[in-house]
Design a protein around this motif. Structure first.
Motif: not given
Ligand SMILES: Nc1ncnc2c1ncn2[C@@H]1O[C@H](COP(=O)(O)OP(=O)(O)OP(=O)(O)O)[C@@H](O)[C@H]1O
Length: 424
Positions: A140-151
């Motif tokens: 979940e941490w990784r997904s948050e960083v990846n998605f919210l970091g890009m959008l």
């Protein structure tokens, strides 16, 4: 998060459906780079978004949102965030989700470095400390960083930075002073005004429409009232991208994945097969609209048998104008026109259509809701005014400086229940 019914993460359901070229629960392959320094993390992320970025042209505005060329996230040390939260003081806890606790912290408004509340240049942030023992917590941490970091979009919560140090995984977000829609709909004594309900529904719909409008769609997968956070102006921002997935590539209609999410909101086709469509998010949005109309939770095991699921219980009433009046939240009587309520029922019914193909696109949903807002001119607004006044009177106590003891307790109690899915 939590509705009354989430299942503790340890008792999550487990399904072994295959994934569509993605690893379970996450879409980003190059994790070593994501968790390292900022430069390498951006490379990891860019590769995964390349399909979307090349056609949507990175950095270009789409639907008033941005697909960033590279994330602009601050990398914190664990000590930084210990300082910012005064050593994760229990009193500064804002709430607890399925995968960790969220604390109020202070950072410098310009540099985002940890700061002292008394320094004058500080701003409040929300710091999520994930349960580092949990495999799903890491995903979940990784997904948050990846998605919210890009959008980037006005209706998505802003991720400011992150920390990964030894076993510690943390995320730093902009602070949302009015809490979640769930808090307002279900946890307050006064009924939440209709005007604000519609405003929030429109904002959240715009956020989802942005995700679905990207060249490579993003399926949010966990849409629910507790993941709609509110800024000081009651503008809605979708938070918690822990379960988000890139939509299907090529001509495929869906991705196949483990069943995860929250009871009451998960679409029937997803629950039955693990097939996740963009339109599965539209179903969950419809469930939130039904909550907004009725003031009842999506899933509540305390209701009599047959009424636990809101869709099963009140969904059938949406097709009759007469019955719609009966199911509307009694606390907001007089705040909406009959036309507004029937139009609301119509769009809600369309969103919760059993066949995903028959559900509208979020863009259409936004338009319909904007029209409903225009339709809703009622002469007697005294009840709305009263409710808004009492909301703003009580908000500093409740949100600005942390939750009251009772509310904090309630947040803690509800944290685990209702979730679908299990750790691998
Ligand atoms: N940016 C934020 N600003 C203010 N409060 C926040 C912020 N992010 C989260 N919170 C609060 O912290 C609590 C926990 O949030 P979190 O996202 O961890 O879990 P959740 O979404 O509630 O639960 P779940 O993990 O089961 O979906 C929520 O009650 C939310 O109101």
């Amino acid at each position: 998060m939590g509705s009354c019914c989430s299942i503790p993460s340890k008792t999550r359901l487990h399904s072994h459906a295959t994934t569509n070229g993605h690893s379970n629960g996450t879409d980003f392959s190059s994790m070593t780079s994501t968790t390292g320094a900022t430069t390498s993390s951006s490379i990891g992320r860019r590769s995964q978004f390349s399909g979307a970025a090349s056609e949507c042209s990175a950095g270009k505005i789409s639907d008033s949102g941005l697909l960033l060329e590279s994330p602009n996230l601050k990398v914190y040390t664990f000590l930084d965030l210990k300082t910012a939260t005064k050593n994760f003081k229990p009193e500064s806890m804002l709430g607890q989700g399925g995968f960790g606790k969220v604390y109020r912290g202070w950072v410098d408004a310009k540099t985002l470095a940890p700061s002292n509340p008394k320094s004058g240049s500080g701003m409040i942030v929300a710091i999520k400390r994930l349960n580092s023992e949990s495999v799903q917590g890491f995903a979940e941490w990784r997904s948050e960083v990846n998605f919210l970091g890009m959008l980037s979009h006005p209706n998505l919560v802003k991720l400011l930075g992150y920390c990964r140090e030894d076993k510690e995984l943390l995320l730093v977000y902009e602070f949302m002073p009015r809490g979640s829609l769930e808090n307002h709909l279900f946890r307050r004594n006064e009924p939440f005004p209709w005007d604000l309900r519609i405003k929030i529904a429109i904002g959240a719909a715009r956020g989802l429409a942005f995700l679905h409008g990207l060249q490579r769609e993003v399926i949010y997968r966990d849409f629910k009232a507790s993941n709609i956070l509110l800024d000081s102006n009651y503008d809605a921002k979708i938070s918690d991208f822990g379960l988000a997935k890139l939509g299907p590539a090529d001509e495929k209609s869906h991705v196949t994945t483990r069943i995860m999410g929250t009871y009451g909101y998960a679409a029937p086709e997803y629950m039955a097969t693990g097939h996740l469509y963009v339109k599965s998010d539209v179903y969950a949005f419809g469930v939130v609209l039904l909550e907004v109309m009725t003031g009842q939770k999506a899933h509540n095991t305390k209701r009599p048998r047959g009424q636990e699921s809101l869709v099963d219980w009140l969904g059938p009433e949406l097709s009759s104008k007469h019955r719609v009046k009966q199911i509307m939240d009694k606390g907001i009587k007089g705040q909406y026109t009959t036309k507004a309520a029937t139009e609301m029922a119509r769009i809600t019914l369309a969103c919760i259509e059993p066949d995903p193909k028959n559900r509208p696109h979020m863009k259409e949903v936004v338009e319909v809701l904007e029209n409903i807002r225009k339709l809703n001119v009622v002469t007697d607004r005294s009840s709305t005014k009263q409710a808004v006044a009492s909301t703003s009177r009580s908000s500093p106590l409740h949100y600005q400086y942390g939750y009251r003891a009772g509310a904090l307790g309630a947040e803690r109690r509800r944290a685990a229940p209702g979730r679908l899915g299990v750790e691998k």
